[in-house]
Design a protein around this motif. Structure first.
Motif, short mmCIF file in Angstrom:
data_model
loop_
_atom_site.label_atom_id
_atom_site.label_comp_id
_atom_site.label_asym_id
_atom_site.label_seq_id
_atom_site.Cartn_x
_atom_site.Cartn_y
_atom_site.Cartn_z
N TYR A 40 0.96 -1.29 -0.04
CA TYR A 40 0.10 -0.03 -0.01
C TYR A 40 0.91 1.11 -0.11
O TYR A 40 0.73 2.33 -0.82
CB TYR A 40 -0.90 0.01 1.13
CG TYR A 40 -1.91 1.27 1.39
CD1 TYR A 40 -2.91 1.37 0.67
CD2 TYR A 40 -1.45 2.39 2.15
CE1 TYR A 40 -3.67 2.47 0.44
CE2 TYR A 40 -2.00 3.56 2.07
CZ TYR A 40 -3.29 3.55 1.53
OH TYR A 40 -3.71 5.05 1.62
N PHE A 41 1.79 1.24 0.86
CA PHE A 41 2.74 2.46 0.93
C PHE A 41 4.07 2.47 -0.28
O PHE A 41 4.80 3.31 0.02
CB PHE A 41 3.36 2.45 2.41
CG PHE A 41 2.30 2.89 3.37
CD1 PHE A 41 1.89 4.13 3.39
CD2 PHE A 41 1.94 1.91 4.37
CE1 PHE A 41 0.83 4.77 4.12
CE2 PHE A 41 0.71 2.45 5.34
CZ PHE A 41 0.60 3.56 5.31
N ASN A 42 3.77 1.44 -0.94
CA ASN A 42 4.92 1.44 -1.78
C ASN A 42 6.21 1.29 -1.39
O ASN A 42 7.21 2.35 -1.80
CB ASN A 42 4.94 2.29 -3.06
CG ASN A 42 5.70 2.21 -4.07
OD1 ASN A 42 5.99 1.12 -4.46
ND2 ASN A 42 6.12 3.57 -4.77
N THR A 43 6.53 0.55 -0.51
CA THR A 43 7.97 0.70 0.42
C THR A 43 8.57 -0.56 0.74
O THR A 43 8.03 -1.79 0.09
CB THR A 43 7.70 1.31 1.66
OG1 THR A 43 8.60 1.59 2.39
CG2 THR A 43 6.84 0.56 2.68
N GLU A 44 9.45 -0.95 1.58
CA GLU A 44 10.11 -2.16 1.73
C GLU A 44 10.19 -2.51 3.12
O GLU A 44 9.68 -1.46 4.11
CB GLU A 44 11.72 -1.89 1.19
CG GLU A 44 11.88 -1.37 -0.02
CD GLU A 44 12.99 -1.49 -0.70
OE1 GLU A 44 14.25 -1.91 0.06
OE2 GLU A 44 13.48 -0.86 -1.61
N THR A 61 11.78 -21.33 11.96
CA THR A 61 11.70 -19.84 12.43
C THR A 61 10.42 -19.24 11.69
O THR A 61 10.07 -18.12 11.85
CB THR A 61 13.08 -18.83 12.06
OG1 THR A 61 13.13 -18.93 10.63
CG2 THR A 61 14.31 -19.56 12.80
N ALA A 62 9.91 -20.27 11.03
CA ALA A 62 8.66 -19.52 10.02
C ALA A 62 9.11 -18.35 9.27
O ALA A 62 8.32 -17.23 9.33
CB ALA A 62 7.36 -19.27 11.07
N ALA A 63 10.34 -18.31 8.87
CA ALA A 63 10.62 -17.16 7.95
C ALA A 63 9.63 -16.99 6.77
O ALA A 63 9.10 -18.00 6.33
CB ALA A 63 12.03 -17.73 7.45
N PRO A 64 9.70 -15.65 6.22
CA PRO A 64 8.81 -15.67 4.95
C PRO A 64 9.04 -16.53 3.74
O PRO A 64 10.36 -16.87 3.80
CB PRO A 64 9.26 -14.07 4.61
CG PRO A 64 9.40 -13.51 5.88
CD PRO A 64 10.31 -14.57 6.59
N THR A 65 8.10 -16.91 2.99
CA THR A 65 8.42 -18.04 2.13
C THR A 65 8.74 -17.06 0.90
O THR A 65 8.94 -15.95 0.80
CB THR A 65 6.85 -18.68 1.68
OG1 THR A 65 6.17 -17.44 1.06
CG2 THR A 65 6.29 -19.44 2.90
N ALA A 70 9.00 -12.06 -2.39
CA ALA A 70 8.92 -11.78 -3.87
C ALA A 70 7.77 -10.68 -3.66
O ALA A 70 7.61 -10.02 -4.80
CB ALA A 70 8.85 -12.65 -4.76
N SER A 71 6.99 -10.72 -2.72
CA SER A 71 5.97 -9.82 -2.70
C SER A 71 6.18 -8.34 -2.30
O SER A 71 5.47 -7.42 -2.62
CB SER A 71 4.65 -10.29 -1.74
OG SER A 71 4.36 -11.50 -2.21
N ALA A 72 6.98 -8.31 -1.39
CA ALA A 72 7.70 -6.79 -1.30
C ALA A 72 9.20 -7.11 -0.76
O ALA A 72 9.80 -8.13 -0.43
CB ALA A 72 6.73 -6.41 -0.09
N PRO A 73 10.19 -5.96 -0.99
CA PRO A 73 11.47 -6.09 -0.59
C PRO A 73 11.76 -6.02 0.76
O PRO A 73 11.11 -5.38 1.62
CB PRO A 73 11.94 -4.84 -1.17
CG PRO A 73 11.05 -4.31 -2.30
CD PRO A 73 9.79 -4.68 -1.85
N HIS A 74 12.51 -7.05 1.05
CA HIS A 74 12.80 -7.76 2.52
C HIS A 74 14.40 -7.44 2.76
O HIS A 74 15.17 -7.53 2.08
CB HIS A 74 12.38 -8.97 3.02
CG HIS A 74 11.03 -9.10 3.08
ND1 HIS A 74 10.19 -9.10 1.89
CD2 HIS A 74 10.22 -9.45 4.05
CE1 HIS A 74 8.78 -9.62 2.27
NE2 HIS A 74 8.82 -9.49 3.77
#
Length: 316
Positions: A40-44, A61-65, A70-74
């Motif tokens: 929404y905020f076009n951010t990371e 650790t249930a890290a993001p898949t 790929a859905s937002a820069p991490h």
């Protein structure tokens, strides 16, 4: 109402900067919310989950898949090895440097994590602790080896009940740190957690995600079952030769080490993982509820309500 996806085009050097910190207990849905807000905020997204730093630890650790990443820069996901010595102080330095870069082009950045000390390190800065007697830590390490973590936990409970109830009590490094400060200074470790917030170049809006205790516990139990199904035992088995490393002395890994070494059966270990994770979630909530400025939302709250609250806080 203009969304920040449009406002971002304005010269960021003339705008206030906002860090949206998303906190809450494990398995509550922080990752999903962070991605929605980042889009929404076009951010990371900055991760402040100290267990997800390590590339060898993914399932437990249930890290993001890969899809979520790929859905937002991490940032700060799997950027370290379990063999690296990476402290909360180093994370504070690295995270602030990363934020400085991101705020050059974005008025809003998202931070998400369940590690309260790491969140506070970014938003408030680390507390100043007294010099400690260097002879104390070796004695505590010896006690850990001879009597076990429970003995150190009991000692800390006697010296500093507040610290016992809020720090990561299952992490021997944290327990030993609290004990050496308490013993050396003659004052509770928690009494030093009161320093003034460091000056930051951004403002923080903290969003807390929670639910009824029964739902939190159900989510935790389900998550553990999914981890086992996804291959957690194999992940832990590959790390068995390095089990002495501090990064691996954490829930899910230490219980399964006992299985792999023939001390426990798998069914019992799974029940212990669930129990210890529930206890961890309780401590997380205790820590995060200290911040009276946090805007709390039920995990089922519509995303538009969360966005509206953030935009109102920004305008305030």
């Amino acid at each position: 109402m203009l969304s920040f996806a449009i406002i971002v085009a304005i010269d960021c050097t003339m705008m206030s900067k906002y860090l949206i910190a998303i906190v809450g207990p494990t398995a509550i849905g922080k990752t999903a919310l962070s991605i929605k807000l980042a889009n929404y905020f076009n951010t990371e997204i900055i991760s402040a989950d100290s267990r997800q730093f390590y590339r060898e630890m993914s399932i437990g650790t249930a890290a993001p898949t890969k899809t979520e990443l790929a859905s937002a820069p991490h940032h700060f996901i799997h950027h370290k090895s379990i063999e690296d010595n990476y402290s909360v102080g180093a994370f504070e330095r690295d995270a602030i440097a990363q934020l400085d870069q991101l705020f050059k082009t974005r008025p809003v950045v998202i931070m998400v994590g369940g590690s309260g000390l790491y969140v506070d390190a970014v938003t408030k800065g680390l507390d100043e602790f007294p010099e400690v007697n260097p002879k104390i830590r070796p004695d505590l390490n010896e006690k850990l080896q001879s009597e076990g973590l429970e003995a150190l936990q009991f000692q800390l409970k006697q010296l500093d009940t507040k610290a016992y109830e809020t720090i990561a009590i299952d992490n021997p490094h944290r327990v030993i740190r609290a004990l050496e400060v308490s013993i050396s200074s003659g004052k509770p470790y928690s009494s030093f957690l009161t320093s003034e917030t460091k000056q930051r170049t951004f403002e923080t809006i903290t969003i807390g995600v929670t639910a009824d205790r029964e739902l939190i516990y159900d989510r935790i139990n389900n998550r553990v079952d999914v981890m086992i199904k996804d291959g957690l035992v194999d992940e832990v088995e590959a790390l068995l030769p390095k089990k002495q490393l501090n990064a691996l002395n954490t829930v899910a890994y230490k219980e399964l080490f006992n299985v792999l070494e023939g001390e426990w059966d798998l069914e019992f270990a799974i029940s212990e993982i669930k129990k210890n994770t529930r206890r961890f979630a309780k401590r997380q909530l205790t820590w995060f509820k200290r911040n009276k400025d946090t805007l709390w939302f039920d995990t089922e709250t519509d995303i538009n309500q969360v966005i509206e609250a953030i935009e109102l806080a920004i305008k305030a």
